[in-house]
Design a protein around this motif. Structure first.
Motif, mmCIF file in Angstrom:
data_model
loop_
_atom_site.group_PDB
_atom_site.id
_atom_site.type_symbol
_atom_site.label_atom_id
_atom_site.label_comp_id
_atom_site.label_asym_id
_atom_site.label_seq_id
_atom_site.Cartn_x
_atom_site.Cartn_y
_atom_site.Cartn_z
ATOM 1 N N TYR A 162 0.849 -1.180 0.000
ATOM 2 C CA TYR A 162 0.000 0.000 0.000
ATOM 3 C C TYR A 162 0.891 1.238 0.000
ATOM 4 C CZ TYR A 162 -3.926 -3.046 1.241
ATOM 5 O OH TYR A 162 -4.879 -4.019 1.234
ATOM 6 N N TYR A 163 0.370 2.337 -0.538
ATOM 7 C CA TYR A 163 1.154 3.560 -0.640
ATOM 8 C C TYR A 163 0.673 4.589 0.383
ATOM 9 C CZ TYR A 163 2.833 1.612 -5.029
ATOM 10 O OH TYR A 163 3.404 0.795 -5.978
ATOM 11 N N LEU A 164 1.624 5.233 1.026
ATOM 12 C CA LEU A 164 1.323 6.283 1.986
ATOM 13 C C LEU A 164 0.969 7.557 1.234
ATOM 14 C CD1 LEU A 164 1.453 6.616 5.137
ATOM 15 C CD2 LEU A 164 3.671 7.724 4.767
ATOM 16 N N PRO A 165 -0.161 8.218 1.552
ATOM 17 C CA PRO A 165 -0.494 9.478 0.886
ATOM 18 C C PRO A 165 0.640 10.492 1.019
ATOM 19 C CG PRO A 165 -2.362 8.691 2.151
ATOM 20 C CD PRO A 165 -1.215 7.791 2.483
ATOM 21 N N SER A 166 0.909 11.230 -0.050
ATOM 22 C CA SER A 166 2.063 12.134 -0.088
ATOM 23 C C SER A 166 1.976 13.244 0.944
ATOM 24 C CB SER A 166 2.196 12.741 -1.490
ATOM 25 O OG SER A 166 1.006 13.438 -1.844
ATOM 26 N N ASN A 167 0.757 13.613 1.355
ATOM 27 C CA ASN A 167 0.600 14.719 2.311
ATOM 28 C C ASN A 167 0.512 14.243 3.759
ATOM 29 O OD1 ASN A 167 -1.871 13.468 1.998
ATOM 30 N ND2 ASN A 167 -3.068 15.366 2.014
ATOM 31 N N THR A 168 0.842 12.976 4.011
ATOM 32 C CA THR A 168 0.802 12.459 5.379
ATOM 33 C C THR A 168 1.878 13.136 6.223
ATOM 34 O OG1 THR A 168 0.074 10.303 4.552
ATOM 35 C CG2 THR A 168 0.914 10.381 6.802
ATOM 36 N N PRO A 169 1.509 13.695 7.379
ATOM 37 C CA PRO A 169 2.510 14.385 8.211
ATOM 38 C C PRO A 169 3.517 13.415 8.807
ATOM 39 C CG PRO A 169 0.432 14.190 9.391
ATOM 40 C CD PRO A 169 0.165 13.726 7.985
ATOM 41 N N THR A 170 4.685 13.927 9.118
ATOM 42 C CA THR A 170 5.727 13.096 9.736
ATOM 43 C C THR A 170 5.525 12.964 11.238
ATOM 44 O OG1 THR A 170 7.140 15.055 9.943
ATOM 45 C CG2 THR A 170 7.413 13.684 7.964
ATOM 46 N N SER A 171 4.748 13.862 11.824
ATOM 47 C CA SER A 171 4.479 13.809 13.264
ATOM 48 C C SER A 171 3.071 13.275 13.501
ATOM 49 C CB SER A 171 4.618 15.202 13.896
ATOM 50 O OG SER A 171 5.945 15.660 13.802
ATOM 51 N N TRP A 172 2.973 12.138 14.182
ATOM 52 C CA TRP A 172 1.678 11.562 14.534
ATOM 53 C C TRP A 172 1.402 11.824 16.008
ATOM 54 C CZ3 TRP A 172 0.764 6.230 11.752
ATOM 55 C CH2 TRP A 172 0.935 6.411 10.375
ATOM 56 N N VAL A 173 0.187 11.471 16.450
ATOM 57 C CA VAL A 173 -0.238 11.816 17.813
ATOM 58 C C VAL A 173 -0.521 10.554 18.619
ATOM 59 C CG1 VAL A 173 -1.975 12.985 19.215
ATOM 60 C CG2 VAL A 173 -1.211 14.014 17.062
ATOM 61 N N SER A 174 0.070 10.495 19.800
ATOM 62 C CA SER A 174 -0.253 9.472 20.791
ATOM 63 C C SER A 174 -0.424 10.160 22.135
ATOM 64 C CB SER A 174 0.839 8.405 20.882
ATOM 65 O OG SER A 174 0.889 7.631 19.706
ATOM 66 N N ASP A 175 -1.016 9.465 23.067
ATOM 67 C CA ASP A 175 -1.239 10.032 24.385
ATOM 68 C C ASP A 175 -1.028 8.944 25.425
ATOM 69 O OD1 ASP A 175 -1.850 12.042 26.201
ATOM 70 O OD2 ASP A 175 -3.975 11.512 26.258
ATOM 71 N N CYS A 176 -0.509 9.320 26.575
ATOM 72 C CA CYS A 176 -0.269 8.370 27.666
ATOM 73 C C CYS A 176 -0.652 9.050 28.970
ATOM 74 C CB CYS A 176 1.193 7.927 27.672
ATOM 75 S SG CYS A 176 1.577 6.630 28.870
ATOM 76 N N GLN A 177 -1.860 8.764 29.443
ATOM 77 C CA GLN A 177 -2.387 9.433 30.635
ATOM 78 C C GLN A 177 -2.472 8.480 31.818
ATOM 79 O OE1 GLN A 177 -6.122 11.377 29.983
ATOM 80 N NE2 GLN A 177 -5.337 12.756 28.395
ATOM 81 N N TYR A 178 -2.148 9.000 32.988
ATOM 82 C CA TYR A 178 -2.288 8.233 34.222
ATOM 83 C C TYR A 178 -3.770 7.973 34.470
ATOM 84 C CZ TYR A 178 -2.048 7.139 39.223
ATOM 85 O OH TYR A 178 -2.165 6.536 40.450
ATOM 86 N N ALA A 179 -4.121 6.729 34.767
ATOM 87 C CA ALA A 179 -5.538 6.354 34.923
ATOM 88 C C ALA A 179 -5.824 5.710 36.273
ATOM 89 C CB ALA A 179 -5.948 5.403 33.800
#
Length: 354
Positions: free
Chosen positions: A205-222
């Motif tokens: 599969y091909y990655l869209p050319s406008n895909t950002p290099t920075s993705w988002v994750s979160d790690c919260q105390y629960a």
């Protein structure tokens, strides 16, 4: 409160006319099931009162996992089961999100993309556990797939409930991490991005050319994990919309509300009924796809390891409350009635054989 089935029944033809080119077989099936819920189309149950001789006919629920009118007990049962697996350690809610530019790809390759998300996220957390010397290398992860934002837009992401501890296989002991910090969220996002893109490349599969290099994750105390489980249990078996949040249906316009995450205020949206129906139906998962997964010592094949941990950590399990199923009361004499016949589709089943 407006029922989703009422909207679906009144506007199903317009929905199919407007979105039929996008709808898949699972969407059509979900629409039919939601409309038939608690109607003769879902079947019928004939009850007889042995005391006064009265008869009463009830219509069962459709049982579809995306119907907001049923499956309430399934949500409760799942939550009770997960609470039986909690350990006396700190927990974290870790979230992995795909960027907006990949949503069209995910929509058109749902089964592959959702599975790839689970695998990439799980391997990411495994790598972080093995790298941290304060944690054991065998973890226990609970993962739940959500495809919606609070506004019910298509927004695929994964939530992981992660205990801050693991089993050290070499020394056969339990190691845990204390405090309110588990892993760096930005580093989690970088590793997850690399693993997901690698899977796309391996599948050609091909990655869209406008895909950002920075993705988002979160790690919260629960805390001790219960609050995170309660949050995730809300939308497991009843679809993405709660009918109490559907405020009105007027002149073909539906008004519904959602709670804003930061301010906790309720915000309303009004739109045509067909757009609202598609906003809800687009989150129907591929047939047979499991929304929730257990890994490590929480996996079904690792019950012995989990029991060993519970004994070692002196876990006191909460009692499982088994509520007796209430019978159907006679509307006249209030005596519990007997199920005489049940119809499912074209099949008639005697109450004595059920």
């Amino acid at each position: 409160m407006i029922k989703l089935a009422t909207i679906a029944k009144g506007y199903q033809d317009q929905l199919v006319s407007q979105y039929g080119h996008t709808m898949q077989a699972v969407h059509h099936r979900a629409l039919r099931q939601i409309i038939s819920c608690h109607t003769p189309q879902a079947g019928a149950m004939l009850y007889h009162c042995d005391n006064c001789g009265a008869n009463s006919t009830l219509y069962p629920s459709c049982g579809h996992r995306h119907c907001p009118a049923c499956q309430h007990q399934a949500n409760s049962d799942w939550l009770d089961l997960q609470r039986q697996k909690l350990l006396p350690v700190d927990y974290y809610l870790v979230t992995f999100t795909l960027p907006y530019q990949l949503r069209h790809f995910v929509w058109t390759h749902q089964k592959w993309a959702y599975q790839a998300m689970f695998e990439a996220a799980k391997h990411t957390l495994d790598a972080f556990f093995k790298r941290d010397k304060r944690l054991g290398d065998v973890n226990g992860l609970l993962a739940v797939l959500h495809t919606h934002s609070r506004q019910l837009k298509f927004h695929p992401h994964l939530h992981f409930v992660v205990p801050a501890g693991g089993v050290d296989k070499k020394h056969k002991c339990w190691k845990k991490k204390t405090g309110t910090y588990l892993f760096n969220a930005n580093n989690l996002a970088k590793v997850f991005r690399g693993k997901f893109i690698e899977k796309m490349c391996n599948a050609h599969y091909y990655l869209p050319s406008n895909t950002p290099t920075s993705w988002v994750s979160d790690c919260q105390y629960a805390g001790k994990g219960d609050s995170a489980l309660t949050y995730l249990a809300r939308y497991l078996y009843r679809g993405v919309v709660s009918e109490k949040n559907i405020l009105s249906l007027t002149n073909g316009q539906v008004t519904f509300q959602y709670q804003e995450s930061n301010t906790k205020e309720f915000i309303t949206i009004t739109e045509p009924a067909t757009e609202f129906l598609w906003r809800v139906l687009q989150h129907v998962l591929p047939r047979g796809f499991r929304r929730t997964r257990n890994y490590g010592f929480l996996h079904g094949n690792a019950k012995r390891t989990l029991h060993w941990l519970q004994l070692m950590l002196k876990v006191v399990l909460p009692p499982i409350v088994i509520s007796d199923k209430k019978g159907v009361c006679c509307p006249h004499c209030k005596t519990i009635m007997t199920l005489a016949l049940m119809r499912i589709g074209h099949r008639i089943i005697s109450g004595q054989s059920i």
